[in-house]
Design an enzyme around this catalytic site. Structure first.
Site, PDB file in Angstrom:
ATOM      1  N   HIS A 180       0.837  -1.225   0.000  1.00 29.88           N
ATOM      2  CA  HIS A 180       0.000   0.000   0.000  1.00 29.88           C
ATOM      3  C   HIS A 180       0.861   1.260   0.000  1.00 29.88           C
ATOM      4  O   HIS A 180       0.429   2.307   0.476  1.00 29.88           O
ATOM      5  CB  HIS A 180      -0.947   0.041   1.196  1.00 29.88           C
ATOM      6  CG  HIS A 180      -1.719  -1.221   1.415  1.00 29.88           C
ATOM      7  ND1 HIS A 180      -2.987  -1.424   0.923  1.00 29.88           N
ATOM      8  CD2 HIS A 180      -1.382  -2.368   2.048  1.00 29.88           C
ATOM      9  CE1 HIS A 180      -3.405  -2.628   1.268  1.00 29.88           C
ATOM     10  NE2 HIS A 180      -2.442  -3.238   1.940  1.00 29.88           N
ATOM     11  N   SER A 234      15.385  21.666 -16.037  1.00 26.41           N
ATOM     12  CA  SER A 234      14.201  22.480 -16.281  1.00 26.41           C
ATOM     13  C   SER A 234      14.648  23.797 -16.900  1.00 26.41           C
ATOM     14  O   SER A 234      15.706  24.328 -16.562  1.00 26.41           O
ATOM     15  CB  SER A 234      13.490  22.738 -14.957  1.00 26.41           C
ATOM     16  OG  SER A 234      12.695  23.908 -15.050  1.00 26.41           O
ATOM     17  N   LYS A 263      16.551  21.845 -10.789  1.00 27.39           N
ATOM     18  CA  LYS A 263      15.883  20.582 -11.080  1.00 27.39           C
ATOM     19  C   LYS A 263      16.700  19.592 -11.889  1.00 27.39           C
ATOM     20  O   LYS A 263      17.459  19.942 -12.769  1.00 27.39           O
ATOM     21  CB  LYS A 263      14.554  20.838 -11.820  1.00 27.39           C
ATOM     22  CG  LYS A 263      13.623  21.641 -10.996  1.00 27.39           C
ATOM     23  CD  LYS A 263      12.265  21.108 -10.712  1.00 27.39           C
ATOM     24  CE  LYS A 263      11.874  19.762 -11.093  1.00 27.39           C
ATOM     25  NZ  LYS A 263      10.488  19.771 -11.521  1.00 27.39           N
ATOM     26  N   GLU A 311      10.026   8.544 -16.821  1.00 26.50           N
ATOM     27  CA  GLU A 311       8.701   9.149 -17.020  1.00 26.50           C
ATOM     28  C   GLU A 311       8.164   8.859 -18.422  1.00 26.50           C
ATOM     29  O   GLU A 311       7.008   8.493 -18.604  1.00 26.50           O
ATOM     30  CB  GLU A 311       8.774  10.667 -16.819  1.00 26.50           C
ATOM     31  CG  GLU A 311       8.933  11.086 -15.376  1.00 26.50           C
ATOM     32  CD  GLU A 311       9.089  12.606 -15.270  1.00 26.50           C
ATOM     33  OE1 GLU A 311       8.118  13.250 -14.866  1.00 26.50           O
ATOM     34  OE2 GLU A 311      10.165  13.125 -15.602  1.00 26.50           O
TER      35      GLU A 311
END
Ligand code: ARG
Length: 471
Positions: free
Chosen positions: A156, A277, A283, A290
């Protein structure tokens, strides 16, 4: 020259129809397989005495020349010639004259295109097994480096029980192992020859299908000519195996993305596999996992697309079936890209062992083990569960972890506790206590790595042998 099938027609094809029905923009990818199949076919026509030797030779020489010209990028394919099969035949006839028109004796584009697809896909399947094997190697390599790295295991997405990070990685080795098995198994169905089925019913010429199969390295020929030209199961099967590979990659991607977040800081992906970024200078984004996670969707789409194309198609060939190609090429490209990146990305990933250890120390994932300790002392598991639940609640209220409690504090919850629990609660002890086949104990994970390495060697041998066979 007009259309190869122009005889029956009195009018020119509408320009838009020509553009709409042509497949050359994508099936040109099958050029090599098409010529490979044609060479075997014409050799058989010669052996059977259907064509004289000099015609066979002229066609073979011509086909070799066409292939070289295609490879050198010298041939401009024409939409007016519809697909790769007719573009090649036309080029051949332009090159060697009308004798080139004898190549198509005893054959149809229907069994021809099916043959090309089988030749194409069997190579890809072997290459994919090789790529999956490289990824397994990278995962096993990281597992070996992390036999002493303990990390919370989750259910979970809540910390559940501590495990070896190596054990977690080896789960993916098992998953990709099943993918390899599935692809290897599919090879025998792909490696069946449709050629000789003609348009749908066979051919009036005394051809020898088994001779063609042997030349092309097919293990068998299709039993039924209608099935031979209508079957696209082998592509559906490939797409569904690909969908599973991508699903596995997507789950691993999700974990890599989570683990490289500041919230986790369990791993750091190499700079070479991340991007920055344009606005936020701090970043470092895990773009590769992704995108792999995202591209999984299009592979599922390719599978659903083809299943839907085939649903309700009457036997035998229908033009709808031309729609089998783009999705297949798309899946091949998508999965190739993902696997090629994943192996080096995993191999170069930095594992933050300290951060993982800290996460283990700051949680209650050893709670099951003290419950088991009380069970060992004769307390029924249900009651032990209750006792430890209360102990954990006490810890949370007092901002402590189980290992911080004094023996007196423990004894408030059960008189059965004694000072051996401090040993029982150590993460190493918790991990090594799970000493069952397939469990997370170090000896078990070492054994699993040993078995995986044997399997890797077997897979490598298979790939080597089948790369040769599928050429
Ligand atoms: N381009 C076609 C395809 O990919 C080849 C087979 C065409 N056969 C036909 N009877 N029109 O399906």
């Amino acid at each position: 020259m007009s259309k190869l099938w122009g005889g029956r027609f009195t009018k020119k094809t509408d320009q838009l129809v020509e553009e709409y029905t042509a497949s050359i923009s994508f099936d040109k990818e099958l050029a090599q397989e098409d010529i490979q199949g044609s060479l075997a076919h014409v050799t058989m026509l010669g052996k059977q005495g259907i064509l004289p030797a000099e015609d066979v030779e002229a066609i073979q020489d011509g086909l070799h020349r066409v292939l070289q010209r295609i490879k050198r990028g010298e041939i401009e394919f024409a939409i007016a010639d519809e697909d790769i099969h007719m573009n090649i035949e036309k080029t051949l006839i332009d090159d060697i004259g009308p004798v080139g028109g004898k190549l198509h004796t005893g054959r149809s584009r229907n069994d021809q295109v099916a043959t090309d697809m089988h030749l194409y896909l069997r190579k890809r399947v072997v290459e994919f097994v090789g790529l999956l094997q490289k990824l397994q190697e990278a995962l096993v390599g990281q597992a070996k480096e992390n036999l002493d790295t303990i990390v919370p295991g989750y259910t979970h997405l809540q910390r559940a029980q501590p495990i070896l990070f190596a054990h977690h990685l080896m789960a993916y080795v098992s998953m990709f192992g099943r993918d390899i098995e599935r692809l290897q198994d599919s090879y025998k169905r792909i490696n069946t020859l449709p050629l000789g089925a003609g348009a749908l019913a066979g051919t009036t010429f005394p051809i020898d299908r088994h001779f063609v199969a042997e030349q092309l390295g097919f293990d068998r020929v299709y039993e039924n000519s209608l099935d031979a030209v209508s079957d696209r199961d082998f592509i559906v099967e490939f797409l569904s195996h690909a969908a599973l590979v991508m699903m596995h990659l997507s789950r691993l991607s999700e974990e890599l993305i989570l683990w490289s977040s500041t919230e986790f800081r369990f791993v750091e992906l190499d700079d070479a596999f991340c991007t920055g970024s344009s606005i936020m200078p701090q970043k470092k984004n895990p773009d590769v996992p992704e995108l792999v996670r995202g591209k999984t969707g299009r592979v599922y789409g390719d599978l659903m697309g083809l299943l839907t194309v085939l649903k309700s198609l009457p036997l035998a060939y229908n033009k709808d079936m031309q729609e089998d190609k783009e999705g297949m090429f798309d899946t091949v490209r998508t999965m190739q890209g993902a696997l090629q990146l994943f192996a080096p990305m995993i191999a170069t990933m930095k594992v933050n062992k300290q951060q993982m250890r800290q996460a283990v120390n700051q949680d209650f994932s050893n709670a099951t083990d003290i419950a088991d300790f009380l069970v060992g002392k004769g307390l029924p598991f249900r009651q032990a569960h209750e006792v430890i639940g209360k102990t954990v609640l006490y810890c949370i209220e007092n901002n402590k972890y189980l290992l911080d409690l004094t023996l007196d504090e423990f004894k408030q919850f059960s008189p059965l506790f004694d000072d051996r629990i401090y040993q029982v609660l150590q993460p190493e002890q918790v991990v090594n206590a799970r000493n069952v086949y397939g469990g997370t104990a170090t000896v078990q994970v070492e054994a699993a790595i040993g078995r995986a390495e044997q399997q890797l060697a077997q897979t490598a041998t298979w790939v080597e042998e089948y790369l040769e066979k599928s050429k």
